[in-house]
Design an enzyme around this catalytic site. Sequence first.
Site, PDB file in Angstrom:
ATOM      1  N   ASP A  75      18.057 -45.088   2.139  1.00 17.59           N
ATOM      2  CA  ASP A  75      17.315 -45.433   1.169  1.00 17.59           C
ATOM      3  C   ASP A  75      15.840 -45.071   1.655  1.00 17.59           C
ATOM      4  OD1 ASP A  75      15.618 -46.655  -0.612  1.00 17.59           O
ATOM      5  OD2 ASP A  75      17.013 -48.118  -1.058  1.00 17.59           O
ATOM      6  N   VAL A  76      15.138 -44.366   1.213  1.00 12.50           N
ATOM      7  CA  VAL A  76      13.741 -44.107   1.612  1.00 12.50           C
ATOM      8  C   VAL A  76      12.815 -44.885   1.390  1.00 12.50           C
ATOM      9  CG1 VAL A  76      14.190 -41.350   1.846  1.00 12.50           C
ATOM     10  CG2 VAL A  76      12.902 -42.420  -0.158  1.00 12.50           C
ATOM     11  N   ASN A 102      11.743 -34.948  -1.389  1.00 14.57           N
ATOM     12  CA  ASN A 102      12.102 -34.797  -2.659  1.00 14.57           C
ATOM     13  C   ASN A 102      12.598 -36.031  -3.455  1.00 14.57           C
ATOM     14  OD1 ASN A 102      13.615 -32.931  -4.977  1.00 14.57           O
ATOM     15  ND2 ASN A 102      15.219 -34.388  -3.971  1.00 14.57           N
ATOM     16  N   TYR A 168       5.857 -43.614 -12.690  1.00 12.55           N
ATOM     17  CA  TYR A 168       6.250 -42.350 -11.994  1.00 12.55           C
ATOM     18  C   TYR A 168       5.032 -41.663 -11.985  1.00 12.55           C
ATOM     19  CZ  TYR A 168       8.903 -37.918 -12.135  1.00 12.55           C
ATOM     20  OH  TYR A 168       9.247 -36.720 -11.764  1.00 12.55           O
ATOM     21  N   LYS A 172       3.323 -39.911  -8.559  1.00  6.09           N
ATOM     22  CA  LYS A 172       2.754 -38.462  -8.443  1.00  6.09           C
ATOM     23  C   LYS A 172       1.580 -38.159  -8.394  1.00  6.09           C
ATOM     24  CE  LYS A 172       7.628 -37.268  -8.832  1.00  6.09           C
ATOM     25  NZ  LYS A 172       8.402 -36.896  -7.633  1.00  6.09           N
TER      26      LYS A 172
HETATM   27  P1  NAD Z   1      18.063 -36.291  -9.439  1.00 10.05           P
HETATM   28  O1  NAD Z   1      18.329 -37.623  -9.930  1.00 10.05           O
HETATM   29  O2  NAD Z   1      19.194 -35.424  -9.438  1.00 10.05           O
HETATM   30  O3  NAD Z   1      17.496 -36.259  -7.737  1.00 10.05           O
HETATM   31  C1  NAD Z   1      16.902 -37.312  -7.274  1.00 10.05           C
HETATM   32  C2  NAD Z   1      17.501 -37.736  -5.724  1.00 10.05           C
HETATM   33  O4  NAD Z   1      16.851 -38.614  -5.330  1.00 10.05           O
HETATM   34  C3  NAD Z   1      18.859 -38.260  -6.190  1.00 10.05           C
HETATM   35  O5  NAD Z   1      19.717 -37.646  -5.511  1.00 10.05           O
HETATM   36  C4  NAD Z   1      18.651 -39.650  -5.670  1.00 10.05           C
HETATM   37  O6  NAD Z   1      19.870 -40.122  -5.212  1.00 10.05           O
HETATM   38  C5  NAD Z   1      17.741 -39.524  -4.791  1.00 10.05           C
HETATM   39  N1  NAD Z   1      16.868 -40.794  -4.521  1.00 10.05           N
HETATM   40  C6  NAD Z   1      16.272 -41.645  -5.389  1.00 10.05           C
HETATM   41  N2  NAD Z   1      15.792 -42.812  -4.864  1.00 10.05           N
HETATM   42  C7  NAD Z   1      16.128 -42.615  -3.581  1.00 10.05           C
HETATM   43  C8  NAD Z   1      15.964 -43.375  -2.332  1.00 10.05           C
HETATM   44  N3  NAD Z   1      15.318 -44.564  -2.518  1.00 10.05           N
HETATM   45  N4  NAD Z   1      16.207 -42.972  -1.114  1.00 10.05           N
HETATM   46  C9  NAD Z   1      16.963 -41.704  -0.822  1.00 10.05           C
HETATM   47  N5  NAD Z   1      17.463 -40.858  -2.194  1.00 10.05           N
HETATM   48  C10 NAD Z   1      16.923 -41.538  -3.321  1.00 10.05           C
HETATM   49  O7  NAD Z   1      16.569 -35.649 -10.020  1.00 10.05           O
HETATM   50  P2  NAD Z   1      15.907 -34.412  -9.744  1.00 10.05           P
HETATM   51  O8  NAD Z   1      15.268 -33.813 -11.192  1.00 10.05           O
HETATM   52  O9  NAD Z   1      16.573 -33.329  -8.950  1.00 10.05           O
HETATM   53  O10 NAD Z   1      14.541 -34.899  -8.911  1.00 10.05           O
HETATM   54  C11 NAD Z   1      14.267 -34.488  -7.646  1.00 10.05           C
HETATM   55  C12 NAD Z   1      12.505 -34.729  -7.504  1.00 10.05           C
HETATM   56  O11 NAD Z   1      12.142 -33.634  -8.591  1.00 10.05           O
HETATM   57  C13 NAD Z   1      12.310 -36.394  -7.725  1.00 10.05           C
HETATM   58  O12 NAD Z   1      11.260 -36.347  -7.220  1.00 10.05           O
HETATM   59  C14 NAD Z   1      11.523 -35.720  -9.172  1.00 10.05           C
HETATM   60  O13 NAD Z   1      10.548 -36.656  -9.691  1.00 10.05           O
HETATM   61  C15 NAD Z   1      11.127 -34.434  -9.197  1.00 10.05           C
HETATM   62  N6  NAD Z   1      10.998 -33.689 -10.647  1.00 10.05           N
HETATM   63  C16 NAD Z   1      12.007 -33.485 -11.387  1.00 10.05           C
HETATM   64  C17 NAD Z   1      11.767 -32.998 -12.782  1.00 10.05           C
HETATM   65  C18 NAD Z   1      12.662 -32.593 -13.580  1.00 10.05           C
HETATM   66  O14 NAD Z   1      12.614 -32.330 -14.826  1.00 10.05           O
HETATM   67  N7  NAD Z   1      14.121 -32.734 -13.253  1.00 10.05           N
HETATM   68  C19 NAD Z   1      10.445 -32.693 -13.144  1.00 10.05           C
HETATM   69  C20 NAD Z   1       9.366 -32.947 -12.456  1.00 10.05           C
HETATM   70  C21 NAD Z   1       9.678 -33.444 -10.894  1.00 10.05           C
END
Ligand code: NAD
Length: 273
Positions: A75-76, A102, A168, A172
Amino acid sequence: MQGIQGKNVLVTGGSSGIGQAIAIRFGIEGANVAINYRKGLEAAQETEAAIQEGVDRCMNEIRDAGSKTMLVQADVSKPDEVNRMVDEVLAEFGGLDILINNAGFQIAGDSEEISLESFQRVLATNLTGAFQTAQRAIQHFLAEDKPGVIINVSSVHQRIPKPRFLSYAVSKGGMQNLTTTLALEYAGRKIRVNGIGPGATITPINRAWVDDPEKSAEVVKHIPMGRAATSEEMAAVTVFMCSDEAAYITGQTLFVDGGLTLYPDFRTAWSSE
Ligand code: NAD
């Protein structure tokens, strides 16, 4: 892409969505990939299998280089777990070249009502976790006196406000300065730090609208290119930013957003005529 084959990569939150696609793409490009997951080991194993499959399918010619994968639970948001995660990767791979920060999540709520605990929880993962993992990676790059690359997976909400998702948006926004400040501090030490800023991307984080045709149509209406992105599109840009093709880029966040950061409301002039 040049300069990826044989590199050791750590992807946080690599068991789903964008992180999973990034991990797979690195594997296909011949890198050794450590997939961090917080929970959901099954999904993490699927990623590992997909990397292997991708390597099998696409990388026959570099198979001899032997892409490796590993799973690392952490857990980061927890400092001890970040330290253990990096130690495990260093022990297994013998080094680290590329870090992809990520892991991230969001919590909705009216800003006058959200609890301090929920605000801090989002910051602890999205920003502090990214900082601490970057710090450990940089310590390693410096100790080994070798080049390193860090990519922070940020968001269009690094730039665009996001009402009801204050923590959030703040996380960011902070990531922007994490990227630029680290980039400047270590530019002379062969360490590049960049970000990608995804727009609306079809992943589990967007469950609320992805599976709902009406809500999806509403989302797409706001995107100049008229569609949401795929995780693979984010992965391609991420791997490019880590490659030697991007050797002179540091401190930048590349928005991969179909035009979302271009003030879409101004597609037609509404205040000048
Ligand atoms: P997602 O929920 O599929 O992926 C996020 C991952 O982070 C998950 O696997 C989750 O288990 C992991 N995670 C969360 N908290 C954690 C922790 N404390 N320790 C370790 N792992 C943890 O969603 P995604 O869309 O793939 O998001 C990935 C990144 O992209 C995120 O940082 C998100 O903010 C960013 N993002 C996504 C979008 C979008 O539209 N999907 C848009 C902009 C930015």
